[in-house]
Design an enzyme around this catalytic site. Sequence first.
Site, PDB file in Angstrom:
ATOM      1  N   ASP A  25       0.833  -1.199   0.000  1.00 16.11           N
ATOM      2  CA  ASP A  25       0.000   0.000   0.000  1.00 16.11           C
ATOM      3  C   ASP A  25       0.871   1.254   0.000  1.00 16.11           C
ATOM      4  O   ASP A  25       2.004   1.224   0.464  1.00 16.11           O
ATOM      5  CB  ASP A  25      -0.885   0.049   1.259  1.00 16.11           C
ATOM      6  CG  ASP A  25      -2.010  -0.983   1.232  1.00 16.11           C
ATOM      7  OD1 ASP A  25      -2.149  -1.702   0.223  1.00 16.11           O
ATOM      8  OD2 ASP A  25      -2.752  -1.050   2.231  1.00 16.11           O
ATOM      9  N   ARG A  72      -1.039  -1.009  -8.662  1.00 14.06           N
ATOM     10  CA  ARG A  72      -2.444  -0.747  -8.327  1.00 14.06           C
ATOM     11  C   ARG A  72      -2.605   0.778  -8.353  1.00 14.06           C
ATOM     12  O   ARG A  72      -1.924   1.471  -7.615  1.00 14.06           O
ATOM     13  CB  ARG A  72      -2.782  -1.252  -6.924  1.00 14.06           C
ATOM     14  CG  ARG A  72      -4.169  -0.824  -6.455  1.00 14.06           C
ATOM     15  CD  ARG A  72      -4.296  -0.803  -4.937  1.00 14.06           C
ATOM     16  NE  ARG A  72      -4.083  -2.112  -4.345  1.00 14.06           N
ATOM     17  CZ  ARG A  72      -3.757  -2.279  -3.040  1.00 14.06           C
ATOM     18  NH1 ARG A  72      -3.601  -1.243  -2.246  1.00 14.06           N
ATOM     19  NH2 ARG A  72      -3.579  -3.494  -2.563  1.00 14.06           N
TER      20      ARG A  72
HETATM   21  P1  FDA Z   1     -14.142   8.708  -5.591  1.00  8.47           P
HETATM   22  O1  FDA Z   1     -13.684   9.035  -4.213  1.00  8.47           O
HETATM   23  O2  FDA Z   1     -14.175   9.818  -6.602  1.00  8.47           O
HETATM   24  O3  FDA Z   1     -15.533   8.010  -5.511  1.00  8.47           O
HETATM   25  C1  FDA Z   1     -16.264   7.610  -6.658  1.00  8.47           C
HETATM   26  C2  FDA Z   1     -17.565   6.987  -6.226  1.00  8.47           C
HETATM   27  O4  FDA Z   1     -17.286   5.772  -5.527  1.00  8.47           O
HETATM   28  C3  FDA Z   1     -18.373   7.816  -5.223  1.00  8.47           C
HETATM   29  O5  FDA Z   1     -19.187   8.748  -5.884  1.00  8.47           O
HETATM   30  C4  FDA Z   1     -19.166   6.719  -4.531  1.00  8.47           C
HETATM   31  O6  FDA Z   1     -20.236   6.298  -5.324  1.00  8.47           O
HETATM   32  C5  FDA Z   1     -18.169   5.590  -4.450  1.00  8.47           C
HETATM   33  N1  FDA Z   1     -17.386   5.621  -3.198  1.00  8.47           N
HETATM   34  C6  FDA Z   1     -16.116   6.000  -3.028  1.00  8.47           C
HETATM   35  N2  FDA Z   1     -15.720   5.858  -1.750  1.00  8.47           N
HETATM   36  C7  FDA Z   1     -16.790   5.389  -1.093  1.00  8.47           C
HETATM   37  C8  FDA Z   1     -17.036   5.027   0.263  1.00  8.47           C
HETATM   38  N3  FDA Z   1     -16.117   5.129   1.219  1.00  8.47           N
HETATM   39  N4  FDA Z   1     -18.281   4.540   0.570  1.00  8.47           N
HETATM   40  C9  FDA Z   1     -19.222   4.420  -0.368  1.00  8.47           C
HETATM   41  N5  FDA Z   1     -19.053   4.746  -1.654  1.00  8.47           N
HETATM   42  C10 FDA Z   1     -17.866   5.223  -2.020  1.00  8.47           C
HETATM   43  N6  FDA Z   1      -5.437   4.852  -1.052  1.00  8.47           N
HETATM   44  C11 FDA Z   1      -4.156   5.143  -0.704  1.00  8.47           C
HETATM   45  O7  FDA Z   1      -3.833   6.307  -0.454  1.00  8.47           O
HETATM   46  N7  FDA Z   1      -3.236   4.132  -0.622  1.00  8.47           N
HETATM   47  C12 FDA Z   1      -3.520   2.843  -0.907  1.00  8.47           C
HETATM   48  O8  FDA Z   1      -2.647   1.973  -0.822  1.00  8.47           O
HETATM   49  C13 FDA Z   1      -4.868   2.534  -1.283  1.00  8.47           C
HETATM   50  N8  FDA Z   1      -5.237   1.259  -1.594  1.00  8.47           N
HETATM   51  C14 FDA Z   1      -6.493   1.026  -2.121  1.00  8.47           C
HETATM   52  C15 FDA Z   1      -6.829  -0.236  -2.576  1.00  8.47           C
HETATM   53  C16 FDA Z   1      -8.048  -0.448  -3.213  1.00  8.47           C
HETATM   54  C17 FDA Z   1      -8.374  -1.818  -3.720  1.00  8.47           C
HETATM   55  C18 FDA Z   1      -8.960   0.645  -3.386  1.00  8.47           C
HETATM   56  C19 FDA Z   1     -10.251   0.470  -4.116  1.00  8.47           C
HETATM   57  C20 FDA Z   1      -8.649   1.882  -2.890  1.00  8.47           C
HETATM   58  C21 FDA Z   1      -7.431   2.103  -2.245  1.00  8.47           C
HETATM   59  N9  FDA Z   1      -7.113   3.346  -1.730  1.00  8.47           N
HETATM   60  C22 FDA Z   1      -5.810   3.593  -1.346  1.00  8.47           C
HETATM   61  C23 FDA Z   1      -8.175   4.376  -1.504  1.00  8.47           C
HETATM   62  C24 FDA Z   1      -8.296   5.338  -2.679  1.00  8.47           C
HETATM   63  O9  FDA Z   1      -7.148   6.138  -2.766  1.00  8.47           O
HETATM   64  C25 FDA Z   1      -9.537   6.243  -2.532  1.00  8.47           C
HETATM   65  O10 FDA Z   1      -9.457   6.959  -1.346  1.00  8.47           O
HETATM   66  C26 FDA Z   1     -10.858   5.485  -2.546  1.00  8.47           C
HETATM   67  O11 FDA Z   1     -10.811   4.372  -3.372  1.00  8.47           O
HETATM   68  C27 FDA Z   1     -11.976   6.395  -3.082  1.00  8.47           C
HETATM   69  O12 FDA Z   1     -11.684   6.796  -4.401  1.00  8.47           O
HETATM   70  P2  FDA Z   1     -12.488   6.290  -5.698  1.00  8.47           P
HETATM   71  O13 FDA Z   1     -11.500   5.979  -6.773  1.00  8.47           O
HETATM   72  O14 FDA Z   1     -13.392   5.214  -5.361  1.00  8.47           O
HETATM   73  O15 FDA Z   1     -13.233   7.567  -6.263  1.00  8.47           O
END
Ligand code: FDA
Length: 285
Positions: free
Chosen positions: A112, A162
């Site tokens: 991570d 990732r």
């Molecule tokens: P965004 O935040 O723009 O959200 C898009 C849509 O997704 C929202 O409109 C909603 O519908 C849905 N959504 C997002 N978050 C949600 C929540 N908590 N509850 C409900 N719905 C939600 N970060 C990091 O800094 N270091 C890391 O190592 C990792 N590792 C990691 C692994 C995996 C498998 C994932 C999916 C994510 C991470 N992250 C991470 C977290 C990442 O950086 C980020 O904070 C979250 O994934 C939210 O970003 P989205 O890309 O989903 O888009």
Amino acid sequence: METSPTADRLTSRFVAGRSIEQEISVIERLKRENVLATVDYLGENVHSLEEAAATRDTYLAILDRVGRAGAGTTISIKLTQFGLSISTDVCRDNVDPLVAKAKELGTRVEIDMESSEYVDRTLQIVSAMQARYGSVRSVIQAYLYRSEKDVDCLCGEGIPIRLCKGAYKEPAEVAFQKKVEVDRNYVRLVHIMLERGTYPAIASHDEKMVAEALRVVKAQGIGPERFEFQMLYGIRRDLQQKIVADGYTLRLYVPYGDAWYPYFMRRLAERPANVMFLARNMLRR
Ligand code: FDA
């Protein structure tokens, strides 16, 4: 709160449970649904050699257990749990046997990415582990200005990435502040990874990011075996099901352990509507 008996009801949407047995039972359920998993043992920064060694030993036992369960499960680790705040050398020495064991078991350690102060040293350890064993995956955060350069280097070294947007509060000196800018950079990095990367993982719940990745995949005739989607356990289950139904590989990040509080709060903070969702669920049950 972490040890309160009502906590399980509160957290079960995002966290598999407190024990490895609960984690394995979630992994097995996901396997029946054609979904892969990566195991996250919850914990945060440690400041003593003993704590760092204890994390290493816990993860070695997890790998053993997960290796026996099969199913292509990987593990995800945070280097500050392995002593990165103490020194890079301490951390590398703790991570080394884990990556060696992952290789032996035919799986991978996903490293991570934490706050920006740790990025350089995290990437150094990723490169060292790749050179030695090859069974690692790096994480890149699209909100950092530096990430395009880092993606370039990792693709050059054949290290799987990732790609996520980034979860920490970072200053404007190092990171894009507006969602639209982060999204634009995410798309740019998806293109690079799909064109030149090794088995990239598109980690987002954002339908626009998923759609853009699929557009590139279809336009370039990239087969579903050459990349995967990743999402967090319990988030956007509708989108998760659609990805699997469409024949793509999905891996869920499935955390477990007693130290669930910071992880859980990050998930709530990302989407305040989750607080209402949980409150309704608590009342319903
Ligand atoms: P965004 O935040 O723009 O959200 C898009 C849509 O997704 C929202 O409109 C909603 O519908 C849905 N959504 C997002 N978050 C949600 C929540 N908590 N509850 C409900 N719905 C939600 N970060 C990091 O800094 N270091 C890391 O190592 C990792 N590792 C990691 C692994 C995996 C498998 C994932 C999916 C994510 C991470 N992250 C991470 C977290 C990442 O950086 C980020 O904070 C979250 O994934 C939210 O970003 P989205 O890309 O989903 O888009």
